[in-house]
Design an enzyme around this catalytic site. Structure first.
Site, PDB file in Angstrom:
ATOM      1  N   GLU A   8      -7.500   0.952   5.017  1.00 58.74           N
ATOM      2  CA  GLU A   8      -6.904   2.295   5.053  1.00 58.74           C
ATOM      3  C   GLU A   8      -7.968   3.349   4.770  1.00 58.74           C
ATOM      4  O   GLU A   8      -8.796   3.174   3.870  1.00 58.74           O
ATOM      5  CB  GLU A   8      -5.839   2.451   3.958  1.00 58.74           C
ATOM      6  CG  GLU A   8      -4.561   1.717   4.181  1.00 58.74           C
ATOM      7  CD  GLU A   8      -3.529   2.076   3.105  1.00 58.74           C
ATOM      8  OE1 GLU A   8      -3.680   3.108   2.429  1.00 58.74           O
ATOM      9  OE2 GLU A   8      -2.582   1.292   2.939  1.00 58.74           O
TER      10      GLU A   8
ATOM     11  N   GLU B 285      -1.270  -3.090  -1.677  1.00 57.09           N
ATOM     12  CA  GLU B 285      -1.857  -2.494  -2.886  1.00 57.09           C
ATOM     13  C   GLU B 285      -1.230  -2.978  -4.190  1.00 57.09           C
ATOM     14  O   GLU B 285      -0.631  -2.192  -4.936  1.00 57.09           O
ATOM     15  CB  GLU B 285      -1.808  -0.964  -2.791  1.00 57.09           C
ATOM     16  CG  GLU B 285      -2.684  -0.416  -1.702  1.00 57.09           C
ATOM     17  CD  GLU B 285      -2.715   1.110  -1.643  1.00 57.09           C
ATOM     18  OE1 GLU B 285      -1.837   1.754  -2.249  1.00 57.09           O
ATOM     19  OE2 GLU B 285      -3.606   1.656  -0.963  1.00 57.09           O
TER      20      GLU B 285
END
Ligand SMILES: [Zn+2]
Length: 614
Positions: free
Chosen positions: A249, A88
């Site tokens: 995710e 991320e």
């Protein structure tokens, strides 16, 4: 290695992440310059994660070493199916190294010519003129933040610096892995504001992203939440349209970082998973498998809760979702062949937000793009989300919302697209500035786009929420007043048919929606922000006119289609709590294997996947 062996022996493959998302304490203590410097010029202390300087040679060196060791150790493991770089990416660093790299980037961008930069940034205003590239600082909070071009280039540079860093890890893996054919990805975050993901997407083999919609919130309907998630999927998928993406995710139950961490209601996770597949994903994965006992994410949802058993509601829902996905396995590899597209660009988003103009809180560029995308979905039309760099000719209809920053040659490409028979809809706040945020002169939209549209936007009115105006649309059987919100441009019509006129204020009766025929196509201009539902018939008309099939989708049904080598797969999701009847459906129900022909009832939050041979 032992974990990967165990997984492999139990039929589970591994996507292995490199560990660079969080740094150890000793590294920060020994090499402080790996830590990020904030926008006030203050260096971070050790803490949290994701806060490294992407320019730090020391960090890059250390990451190269650990990536090399990983690649050498497990690079040819039979269970390894993909590499996942870091985690991320996000944020900015204002350290001296980043500053030096920024200056280097600017030298290249402006041909090592400071006069060119001064001209493009219009720096004479407010005495902001630079004598040398070495005088240019990043836009520190307590420094120069009043130059639009500087702010914009800083964001562009940050994206490129991430991309540059990404290459370091990719190269280390490729160089030292015994199996260099294993694909590499990293996990994006949908419409994350800080990075132009298209820059990074060029470096990776597949798009992967983390999706955490705020289900059951108090400000939108369930259907709206689902539609926003679908739009995010489209933004992500649009970066590699020729292949499926991965949901890297998701949380099967709740998360721990939202203002209100609401549980997903029963059945919602499964429908969310099917929707993600319907949008073009080939995987549904979780953060996390088991809740960690302590630390920052101990209460973040997981497949296995602290109770530790496999009889929880969440565990059973994940198990059922897995069984459902197994039934959909033949969908794997199928893609989409969409005929409509919406242009959405990160640097345009930054430029709109950075402009000292319009309303303080009503610019909302990304959600306006989403609203058009959702409106098309109501007609069974899933649009690609593209940039102006993408090939335009594969589409029949292109919607261009708020393309404030019109880059070189794009007006020409849009003109060519229409000339060959395409239909475009351009909206208010388009074509105001060039790629360096300099205004076009001679009338907006600039660079030839006004010629294609046959209109010039002379002024723009920003409306208070309490202001009222409307557009009376009267053409092709539509005779109605559409509500205007936030923005209304006042047009000069040179060479276009007027389809709608304002109903109020001093610009009452002037043009608000126009159309100009050009070559074999048509160019529409929408001069004001309207209620998107008010535009329904108008947008349906654009679809029909451009030759795109409008499907009769019942309200409350979300429809998607994927195309495989031998079959098509149609997805119908009931995003309400009520029973909805689908009529005229045909194909094999992949859940049951039975053929359906005619009508079928879908219960609340149920779904249907239909296969038809090509
Ligand atoms: Zn830095």
């Amino acid at each position: 290695m032992q974990i990967m062996d165990d997984l492999y022996q139990n039929g589970i493959s591994t996507i292995l992440a490199t560990p660079s998302g969080a740094r150890p304490v000793w590294l920060d203590n020994k090499y402080p310059d790996v830590m990020r410097v904030d926008a006030n010029g203050v260096r971070n202390r050790h803490g949290g994660r994701h806060n490294h300087c992407m320019s730090s040679e020391k960090y890059r060196e250390k990451v190269r070493i650990i990536d090399r060791k990983l690649a050498e150790t497990v690079g040819d493991h039979p269970g390894l199916i993909m590499w996942h770089v870091s985690n991320e990416f996000g944020g900015e660093c204002f350290c001296d190294k980043c500053k030096a790299k920024f200056r280097e980037y600017l030298r290249e961008r402006f041909h090592n010519n400071i006069d060119e930069l001064n001209h493009e940034w219009w720096t004479t205003f407010w005495s902001a003129r630079y004598s040398d590239f070495e005088e240019i600082d990043p836009p520190y909070n307590n420094g120069q933040t009043a130059i639009m071009g500087l702010n914009l280039e800083w964001k562009r540079f940050t994206s490129r610096n991430y991309s540059d860093y990404l290459s370091v890890e990719i190269d280390a893996i490729r160089e030292h892995s015994k199996n260099a054919s294993i694909p590499i990805t990293t996990n994006f975050m949908g419409r994350y504001y800080g990075i132009d993901y298209r820059v990074l997407a060029k470096k990776i083999d597949a798009i992967a992203w983390d999706s955490y919609p705020a289900f059951h919130n108090d400000h939108e309907t369930y259907r709206d939440t689902m539609m926003s998630a679908a739009f995010d999927n489209a933004v992500m998928r649009g970066m590699k349209k020729d292949r499926p993406f991965l949901l890297m995710e998701s949380a099967p139950g709740l998360v721990n970082w939202m203002p209100f961490n609401k549980l997903k209601r029963p059945g919602v996770h499964e429908q969310f998973a099917i929707q993600t597949i319907a949008c073009g994903a080939d995987s549904i994965q979780y953060f996390q498998m088991r809740k960690s006992r302590g630390a920052a994410e101990q209460f973040h949802g997981a497949v296995i809760d602290h109770i530790g058993t496999n009889d929880t509601r969440i565990f059973k829902e994940v198990k059922k979702t897995g069984e459902t996905l197994r039934k959909l396995s033949e969908v794997e590899g199928s893609i989409k062949n969409n005929e409509a597209a919406i242009i959405f660009e990160w640097d345009n988003w930054w430029a709109i937000d950075g402009a000292g103009a319009f309303g303080g809180s009503t610019k909302k560029y990304d959600s306006i793009c989403r609203d058009y995308w959702v409106k098309l979905m109501e007609f069974g039309v899933e649009a690609d989300v593209i940039s102006t760099e993408d090939e335009l000719d594969r589409y029949k209809l292109i919607i261009v919302p708020m393309l404030f920053m019109l880059k070189d040659d794009i007006a020409k490409e849009l003109t060519d697209f229409v000339e060959k028979g395409g239909t475009i809809l351009v909206t208010y706040i388009s074509g105001y500035v060039n790629e360096n945020c300099l205004c076009y002169q001679g009338g907006f939209p600039g660079d030839g786009l006004k010629k294609l549209l046959g209109v010039i936007s002379e002024e723009i009115d920003t409306l208070y929420p309490s202001d009222n105006n409307g557009i009376h649309v009267n053409y092709k059987g539509i005779d109605k007043i559409i509500e205007v919100r936030d923005y209304a441009e006042i047009l000069r019509v040179d060479d276009a048919q007027i389809l709608g006129r304002y109903t109020e204020d001093f610009y009452k009766d002037t043009a608000a929606i126009t159309c100009r025929c050009h070559g074999n196509g048509k160019a529409y201009y929408q001069a004001a922000r309207c209620s998107i539902d008010g535009l329904s018939e108008f947008i349906k008309g654009l679809l029909t006119e451009s030759g795109i099939e409008v499907k009769d989708i019942p309200a409350g049904i979300e429809y998607h289609k994927r195309i495989g080598k031998e079959a098509t797969y149609e997805f119908y999701l009931n995003v309400t709590s009520d029973i909805i009847e689908l009529t005229n459906v045909e194909g094999i129900n992949l859940m049951t294997g039975n053929r359906i022909s005619g009508s079928i009832n879908l219960g609340g939050r149920e779904y249907l996947v239909l296969k038809n041979k090509l």
